[in-house]
Design an enzyme around this catalytic site. Structure first.
Site, mmCIF file in Angstrom:
data_model
loop_
_atom_site.group_PDB
_atom_site.id
_atom_site.type_symbol
_atom_site.label_atom_id
_atom_site.label_comp_id
_atom_site.label_asym_id
_atom_site.label_seq_id
_atom_site.Cartn_x
_atom_site.Cartn_y
_atom_site.Cartn_z
ATOM 1 N N ALA A 1 -17.522 -8.413 5.931
ATOM 2 C CA ALA A 1 -17.155 -6.984 5.954
ATOM 3 C C ALA A 1 -16.769 -6.780 4.460
ATOM 4 O O ALA A 1 -16.677 -8.098 3.879
ATOM 5 C CB ALA A 1 -16.027 -6.675 6.471
ATOM 6 N N VAL B 1 -9.980 -10.833 7.128
ATOM 7 C CA VAL B 1 -11.014 -11.764 6.943
ATOM 8 C C VAL B 1 -10.721 -13.093 6.707
ATOM 9 O O VAL B 1 -9.618 -13.451 6.433
ATOM 10 C CB VAL B 1 -11.919 -11.237 5.590
ATOM 11 C CG1 VAL B 1 -12.759 -9.869 5.886
ATOM 12 C CG2 VAL B 1 -11.280 -11.057 4.364
ATOM 13 N N GLN C 1 -13.340 4.881 -0.681
ATOM 14 C CA GLN C 1 -13.703 3.727 -0.325
ATOM 15 C C GLN C 1 -15.168 3.810 0.406
ATOM 16 O O GLN C 1 -15.205 4.758 1.124
ATOM 17 C CB GLN C 1 -12.734 2.952 0.542
ATOM 18 C CG GLN C 1 -11.586 2.461 -0.124
ATOM 19 C CD GLN C 1 -10.696 1.288 0.194
ATOM 20 O OE1 GLN C 1 -10.970 1.207 1.514
ATOM 21 N NE2 GLN C 1 -9.905 0.432 -0.329
ATOM 22 N N ARG D 1 -2.664 6.272 -0.861
ATOM 23 C CA ARG D 1 -1.498 5.457 -1.319
ATOM 24 C C ARG D 1 -0.634 6.060 -2.274
ATOM 25 O O ARG D 1 -1.078 6.967 -2.992
ATOM 26 C CB ARG D 1 -2.128 4.221 -1.960
ATOM 27 C CG ARG D 1 -3.177 3.496 -0.979
ATOM 28 C CD ARG D 1 -3.711 2.289 -1.597
ATOM 29 N NE ARG D 1 -4.912 1.817 -0.890
ATOM 30 C CZ ARG D 1 -5.549 0.595 -1.340
ATOM 31 N NH1 ARG D 1 -5.378 0.102 -2.271
ATOM 32 N NH2 ARG D 1 -6.807 0.347 -0.428
ATOM 33 N N HIS E 1 -7.111 2.332 3.584
ATOM 34 C CA HIS E 1 -8.090 1.899 3.441
ATOM 35 C C HIS E 1 -9.270 2.343 4.645
ATOM 36 O O HIS E 1 -8.870 2.965 5.512
ATOM 37 C CB HIS E 1 -7.998 0.531 3.375
ATOM 38 C CG HIS E 1 -7.607 -0.284 4.360
ATOM 39 N ND1 HIS E 1 -7.385 -1.836 4.626
ATOM 40 C CD2 HIS E 1 -6.841 -0.015 5.593
ATOM 41 C CE1 HIS E 1 -6.685 -2.040 5.635
ATOM 42 N NE2 HIS E 1 -6.362 -0.891 6.297
ATOM 43 N N TRP F 1 0.641 -1.105 -0.041
ATOM 44 C CA TRP F 1 -0.047 -0.152 0.029
ATOM 45 C C TRP F 1 0.716 1.412 0.096
ATOM 46 O O TRP F 1 0.375 2.478 0.054
ATOM 47 C CB TRP F 1 -0.804 0.174 1.203
ATOM 48 C CG TRP F 1 -2.347 -0.815 0.804
ATOM 49 C CD1 TRP F 1 -2.694 -1.130 -0.407
ATOM 50 C CD2 TRP F 1 -2.959 -1.603 1.959
ATOM 51 N NE1 TRP F 1 -3.975 -1.639 -0.017
ATOM 52 C CE2 TRP F 1 -3.963 -2.127 1.223
ATOM 53 C CE3 TRP F 1 -2.922 -1.473 3.320
ATOM 54 C CZ2 TRP F 1 -4.913 -2.840 1.791
ATOM 55 C CZ3 TRP F 1 -3.868 -2.443 3.830
ATOM 56 C CH2 TRP F 1 -4.923 -3.038 3.307
HETATM 57 N N1 PHE Z 1 -9.461 -3.039 2.798
HETATM 58 C C1 PHE Z 1 -9.576 -3.759 1.572
HETATM 59 C C2 PHE Z 1 -8.649 -3.014 0.445
HETATM 60 O O1 PHE Z 1 -8.518 -1.776 0.891
HETATM 61 C C3 PHE Z 1 -10.791 -4.101 1.096
HETATM 62 C C4 PHE Z 1 -11.741 -4.985 1.995
HETATM 63 C C5 PHE Z 1 -12.463 -4.646 2.890
HETATM 64 C C6 PHE Z 1 -11.454 -6.396 1.945
HETATM 65 C C7 PHE Z 1 -13.125 -5.086 3.585
HETATM 66 C C8 PHE Z 1 -12.319 -7.105 2.420
HETATM 67 C C9 PHE Z 1 -13.106 -6.801 3.562
HETATM 68 O O2 PHE Z 1 -8.250 -3.518 -0.345
#
Ligand code: PHE
Length: 351
Positions: free
Chosen positions: A319, A263, A220, A206, A179, A159
Site C-alpha cells: 500500500a 504496514v 491524497q 487535519r 487520510h 493528525w
Molecule cells: N496514510 C498515510 C498518511 O496519511 C500514508 C500511507 C499510506 C503510508 C499507505 C503507508 C501506506 O500519512
C-alpha cells in the site's frame, strides 16, 4: 374601346390600389380580389377567353395573360418592398453597435492540483490500477481501528482529527477522514477475492496550524495491491516507475524505513532532487540533502489482510499514500502550499 385599352385601364386601377396597401392583410386582400383562384378578376378574364369571338380570342388571351403576369410581378415587388421597410425599421430600433468592445469569454482550466491528481492516476492506470473512491466523512472505525490505530495510539493526536459533532451511543464516531487509508479496508471488503489493484484519490482533513507546507485540507492517493505472491520488490518497482513517469525517466529513488501502523515493514520513498541534482547545499527543495521525500508506503499488515476475510498465509499486498499537493508543489517549483486554495486567479492562471 379596344381590348387593349380596357386591359390598360384595369392594370392602372389594380396597380393604383396595390400602391395604397400598407400592411400584409391589405396586400392579401388585394391579391384575392385580383388574382384569387376562384373569384379573382384576372382569373375571371382568363376564363372568359373561351367565350370571345373566334377572331378576337387570341388577342384577348394574350392581353389577359399579360395583365396577370404584370400584377404578379407588381405583387412580388410590393412584398419585397414591405420586407425591406420592416428590416430598415428594425435596424433603427434594434441597431447593433459594431464599434462596441466585445464581451470577453473567460477561458477556464483545471486547477493545478486536479491536473496533478489526474496525471498521477493516469500513471497508475497505465500500470493496471483501477480508480475507486470512498467517503470524506468517515467512521472512526475505518479511519483508525481497522487500520490498526487503536484509541490510545499517538497517531490520533498527530493528525489533530476533525470530529463530526454527532453522538452515536453517546460517543463521537464520525470524522473528516485524516487520510485515504480507510479505503484499503473498504475496497477489500467489497472485493470478495484478490487480486486487488486500486488507487483511491480524495480529500483529507487535519486540524493544522497551516504553514508553507501544511494545509488543513489535502488531497491524497491511496494505492493498494493484494494478490498471491506480492512482494516488496513489486512495491519498489511500481513506485519507482511512478516517480519516473511524473518527474522524468532519469529519476532515482531511495527507500527508508518508516513506521505506519497499517504496514509492516513501512517505508518512505524519496527521489533524487531534480532541481539541484544533489549539488546544492542551499537548495530549497531538498534542503541540501539531495533527496526529496515524496510518499509513504509498505507491505499491508497481515492482520488487515485477515480482517478483510482474505488469508494472509496466501495473500500479501503493498500500500502507499501520496500527497498530491506535494507532487504539484515539486513539479512546478511552488513555494507555498497555501496558494492552491486561496483562489487567486493571478496564481491559478499560471498552470
Ligand atoms: N496514510 C498515510 C498518511 O496519511 C500514508 C500511507 C499510506 C503510508 C499507505 C503507508 C501506506 O500519512
Amino acid at each position: 374601346m379596344s381590348t387593349e385599352d380596357s386591359f390598360d385601364q384595369l392594370r392602372t386601377r389594380a396597380l393604383a390600389s396595390l400602391a395604397e396597401a400598407r400592411v400584409d392583410a391589405e396586400i392579401d386582400a388585394w391579391r384575392v380580389e385580383w388574382l384569387g383562384r376562384t373569384d379573382g378578376r384576372v382569373t375571371a378574364l382568363l376564363r372568359a377567353v373561351r367565350e370571345q369571338p373566334q377572331d378576337q380570342r387570341a388577342a384577348f388571351g394574350q392581353a389577359a395573360n399579360g395583365l396577370k403576369s404584370a400584377l404578379e410581378e407588381a405583387l412580388a415587388a410590393k412584398q419585397d418592398d414591405l420586407k425591406r421597410q420592416a428590416l430598415a425599421a428594425l435596424s433603427t430600433t434594434q441597431a447593433i453597435d459594431v464599434t462596441l468592445p466585445g464581451r470577453p469569454q473567460p477561458l477556464g482550466r483545471l486547477h493545478p492540483v486536479t491536473q496533478t491528481l489526474r496525471d498521477c492516476l493516469k500513471a497508475f492506470q497505465e500500470m493496471g490500477f483501477r480508480v475507486a473512491e470512498g467517503p470524506e466523512v468517515e467512521w472512526a472505525y475505518y479511519n483508525f481501528d481497522a487500520a490498526r490505530i487503536p484509541e490510545d495510539h499517538p497517531a490520533r493526536d498527530m493528525w489533530d482529527t476533525i470530529w463530526v459533532n454527532t453522538l452515536i451511543d453517546g460517543e463521537r464516531k464520525m470524522l473528516l477522514r485524516t487520510h485515504t487509508t480507510p479505503n484499503q479496508v473498504r475496497v477489500m471488503e467489497r472485493t470478495p477475492e484478490p487480486p486487488v489493484r486500486v488507487v483511491v484519490p480524495g480529500k483529507c482533513y487535519r486540524q493544522e496550524a497551516t504553514d508553507a507546507t501544511h494545509e488543513w485540507m489535502l488531497t491524497q492517493i491511496e494505492g493498494l495491491a493484494v494478490d498471491e505472491g506480492v512482494r516488496m520488490s513489486d512495491l519498489k518497482g511500481v513506485l519507482y516507475e511512478f516517480a519516473r513517469k511524473m518527474f522524468g525517466q532519469e529519476r532515482k529513488v531511495i527507500f527508508h524505513h518508516s513506521y505506519f501502523p497499517f504496514v509492516e515493514p513501512g517505508v518512505e520513498m524519496a527521489m533524487d532532487c531534480f532541481i539541484c541534482r544533489g549539488s546544492g547545499a542551499e537548495c530549497k527543495t531538498c534542503h541540501g540533502t539531495g533527496w526529496i521525500e515524496i510518499l509513504g508506503a509498505g507491505m499491508v499488515h497481515p492482520e488487515i489482510i485477515d480482517n478483510a476475510g482474505y488469508d494472509s498465509a496466501k495473500h500479501t499486498g503493498f500500500a502507499f499514500g501520496i500527497g498530491v499537493e506535494r507532487v504539484a508543489l515539486l513539479r512546478w517549483g511552488i513555494e507555498d502550499i497555501r496558494n492552491f486554495y486561496q483562489n487567486d486567479l493571478r496564481f491559478l492562471r499560471q498552470f
